[in-house]
Design a protein around this motif. Structure first.
Motif, PDB file in Angstrom:
ATOM      1  N   PHE A   1       0.847  -1.172   0.000  1.00 54.93           N
ATOM      2  CA  PHE A   1       0.000   0.000   0.000  1.00 54.93           C
ATOM      3  C   PHE A   1       0.889   1.229   0.000  1.00 54.93           C
ATOM      4  CE2 PHE A   1      -2.199   3.265   2.578  1.00 54.93           C
ATOM      5  CZ  PHE A   1      -3.269   3.521   1.729  1.00 54.93           C
ATOM      6  N   GLU A   2       0.576   2.194  -0.873  1.00 56.42           N
ATOM      7  CA  GLU A   2       1.334   3.441  -0.938  1.00 56.42           C
ATOM      8  C   GLU A   2       0.357   4.606  -0.970  1.00 56.42           C
ATOM      9  OE1 GLU A   2       4.800   5.652  -3.577  1.00 56.42           O
ATOM     10  OE2 GLU A   2       4.102   3.667  -4.155  1.00 56.42           O
ATOM     11  N   THR A   3       0.572   5.593  -0.116  1.00 60.28           N
ATOM     12  CA  THR A   3      -0.338   6.726  -0.041  1.00 60.28           C
ATOM     13  C   THR A   3      -0.068   7.721  -1.161  1.00 60.28           C
ATOM     14  OG1 THR A   3       1.113   7.978   1.424  1.00 60.28           O
ATOM     15  CG2 THR A   3      -0.541   6.558   2.467  1.00 60.28           C
ATOM     16  N   GLU A   4      -1.093   8.501  -1.463  1.00 62.28           N
ATOM     17  CA  GLU A   4      -0.953   9.611  -2.398  1.00 62.28           C
ATOM     18  C   GLU A   4      -0.274  10.772  -1.688  1.00 62.28           C
ATOM     19  OE1 GLU A   4      -1.946  10.090  -5.810  1.00 62.28           O
ATOM     20  OE2 GLU A   4      -1.867   7.908  -5.628  1.00 62.28           O
ATOM     21  N   GLU A   5       0.246  11.701  -2.447  1.00 60.15           N
ATOM     22  CA  GLU A   5       0.877  12.894  -1.887  1.00 60.15           C
ATOM     23  C   GLU A   5      -0.122  13.634  -0.995  1.00 60.15           C
ATOM     24  OE1 GLU A   5       4.101  14.998  -1.114  1.00 60.15           O
ATOM     25  OE2 GLU A   5       4.128  13.451  -2.652  1.00 60.15           O
ATOM     26  N   GLY A   6       0.300  14.020   0.200  1.00 60.54           N
ATOM     27  CA  GLY A   6      -0.562  14.740   1.126  1.00 60.54           C
ATOM     28  C   GLY A   6      -1.298  13.849   2.111  1.00 60.54           C
ATOM     29  N   THR A   7      -1.319  12.546   1.865  1.00 62.87           N
ATOM     30  CA  THR A   7      -1.951  11.579   2.763  1.00 62.87           C
ATOM     31  C   THR A   7      -0.844  10.819   3.484  1.00 62.87           C
ATOM     32  OG1 THR A   7      -3.830  11.339   1.267  1.00 62.87           O
ATOM     33  CG2 THR A   7      -3.520   9.603   2.895  1.00 62.87           C
ATOM     34  N   THR A   8      -1.012  10.611   4.799  1.00 61.53           N
ATOM     35  CA  THR A   8       0.019   9.964   5.605  1.00 61.53           C
ATOM     36  C   THR A   8      -0.470   8.616   6.115  1.00 61.53           C
ATOM     37  OG1 THR A   8       0.776  12.135   6.333  1.00 61.53           O
ATOM     38  CG2 THR A   8       1.518  10.247   7.611  1.00 61.53           C
ATOM     39  N   ALA A  23       8.386   5.136   6.162  1.00 61.40           N
ATOM     40  CA  ALA A  23       7.632   5.820   7.212  1.00 61.40           C
ATOM     41  C   ALA A  23       6.642   6.838   6.656  1.00 61.40           C
ATOM     42  CB  ALA A  23       8.597   6.501   8.180  1.00 61.40           C
ATOM     43  N   GLY A  24       5.371   6.615   6.990  1.00 57.98           N
ATOM     44  CA  GLY A  24       4.320   7.547   6.621  1.00 57.98           C
ATOM     45  C   GLY A  24       3.881   7.519   5.184  1.00 57.98           C
ATOM     46  N   ARG A  25       4.523   6.689   4.353  1.00 57.09           N
ATOM     47  CA  ARG A  25       4.205   6.692   2.914  1.00 57.09           C
ATOM     48  C   ARG A  25       3.790   5.337   2.355  1.00 57.09           C
ATOM     49  NH1 ARG A  25       2.767   9.861  -0.342  1.00 57.09           N
ATOM     50  NH2 ARG A  25       4.053   9.149  -2.006  1.00 57.09           N
ATOM     51  N   ALA A  26       4.466   4.267   2.744  1.00 57.96           N
ATOM     52  CA  ALA A  26       4.187   2.986   2.099  1.00 57.96           C
ATOM     53  C   ALA A  26       4.580   1.824   2.992  1.00 57.96           C
ATOM     54  CB  ALA A  26       4.948   2.885   0.775  1.00 57.96           C
ATOM     55  N   VAL A  27       3.962   0.688   2.715  1.00 57.38           N
ATOM     56  CA  VAL A  27       4.292  -0.542   3.425  1.00 57.38           C
ATOM     57  C   VAL A  27       4.065  -1.728   2.487  1.00 57.38           C
ATOM     58  CG1 VAL A  27       1.984  -0.868   4.411  1.00 57.38           C
ATOM     59  CG2 VAL A  27       3.964  -1.804   5.594  1.00 57.38           C
ATOM     60  N   VAL A  80      -6.733   1.339  -7.136  1.00 60.21           N
ATOM     61  CA  VAL A  80      -6.747   2.641  -6.485  1.00 60.21           C
ATOM     62  C   VAL A  80      -7.609   2.524  -5.235  1.00 60.21           C
ATOM     63  CG1 VAL A  80      -7.521   5.035  -6.714  1.00 60.21           C
ATOM     64  CG2 VAL A  80      -6.396   3.902  -8.628  1.00 60.21           C
ATOM     65  N   VAL A  81      -7.131   3.071  -4.126  1.00 62.07           N
ATOM     66  CA  VAL A  81      -7.860   3.072  -2.860  1.00 62.07           C
ATOM     67  C   VAL A  81      -8.468   4.453  -2.692  1.00 62.07           C
ATOM     68  CG1 VAL A  81      -7.695   2.775  -0.368  1.00 62.07           C
ATOM     69  CG2 VAL A  81      -6.256   1.402  -1.881  1.00 62.07           C
ATOM     70  N   SER A  82      -9.799   4.511  -2.556  1.00 64.97           N
ATOM     71  CA  SER A  82     -10.458   5.807  -2.431  1.00 64.97           C
ATOM     72  C   SER A  82     -11.575   5.748  -1.397  1.00 64.97           C
ATOM     73  CB  SER A  82     -11.017   6.262  -3.784  1.00 64.97           C
ATOM     74  OG  SER A  82     -12.013   5.361  -4.232  1.00 64.97           O
ATOM     75  N   VAL A  83     -11.971   6.915  -0.923  1.00 66.82           N
ATOM     76  CA  VAL A  83     -13.081   7.043   0.025  1.00 66.82           C
ATOM     77  C   VAL A  83     -13.993   8.162  -0.456  1.00 66.82           C
ATOM     78  CG1 VAL A  83     -11.801   6.190   2.019  1.00 66.82           C
ATOM     79  CG2 VAL A  83     -11.802   8.622   1.517  1.00 66.82           C
ATOM     80  N   ARG A  84     -15.232   8.109  -0.026  1.00 65.80           N
ATOM     81  CA  ARG A  84     -16.171   9.186  -0.307  1.00 65.80           C
ATOM     82  C   ARG A  84     -16.116  10.172   0.849  1.00 65.80           C
ATOM     83  NH1 ARG A  84     -20.939  10.839   1.264  1.00 65.80           N
ATOM     84  NH2 ARG A  84     -21.253   9.059   2.620  1.00 65.80           N
ATOM     85  N   ARG A  85     -15.984  11.437   0.527  1.00 69.61           N
ATOM     86  CA  ARG A  85     -15.954  12.475   1.568  1.00 69.61           C
ATOM     87  C   ARG A  85     -17.132  13.399   1.327  1.00 69.61           C
ATOM     88  NH1 ARG A  85     -10.009  14.306   3.187  1.00 69.61           N
ATOM     89  NH2 ARG A  85     -11.130  14.704   5.094  1.00 69.61           N
ATOM     90  N   GLY A  86     -18.173  13.225   2.155  1.00 74.97           N
ATOM     91  CA  GLY A  86     -19.385  14.009   1.988  1.00 74.97           C
ATOM     92  C   GLY A  86     -19.390  15.255   2.843  1.00 74.97           C
TER      93      GLY A  86
END
Length: 107
Positions: A1-8, A23-27, A80-86
């Motif tokens: 799993f690797e986060t997008e820029e700005g996500t930790t 650290a804080g970016r990928a595992v 792609v890993v995504s969430v809905r932000r209402g």
């Protein structure tokens, strides 16, 4: 799993063996053997930046590498890993009903 820029990436809530970590970016996790149609849940705690309500906020991406028995070769798949932000989604999901699948993984 690797986060997008700005996500930790704050935590990996899993007992699977970590083979690589930034650290804080990928595992990278070693899930081990799986049978056909079997599934395994992986739970990550992330911090996302503030943003306007959106149908889909991209948190990161996942790559799965596996041995394909039908082709007798290594294969991989990306998602792609995504969430809905209402509008009414508060910090830490305030006001939202807990998802029982996530609660089970946390405990």
């Amino acid at each position: 799993f690797e986060t997008e820029e700005g996500t930790t990436l704050d935590a990996v809530l899993s007992s699977y063996r970590k083979t690589e970590e930034r650290a804080g970016r990928a595992v990278e996790l070693r899930v081990g053997d799986m049978m056909s149609e079997e599934h395994k849940d992986l739970l990550f705690r992330v911090t996302m930046p503030s943003c306007a309500p959106t149908e889909r906020f991209v948190v990161g991406k996942v790559n799965v590498s596996y041995y394909s028995v039908p082709s007798s070769a290594m294969a991989s798949a990306d998602a792609v890993v995504s969430v809905r932000r209402g509008q009414h989604d508060g910090a830490a999901g305030q006001g939202a009903a807990p998802n029982p699948l996530i609660s089970r993984q946390r405990n």
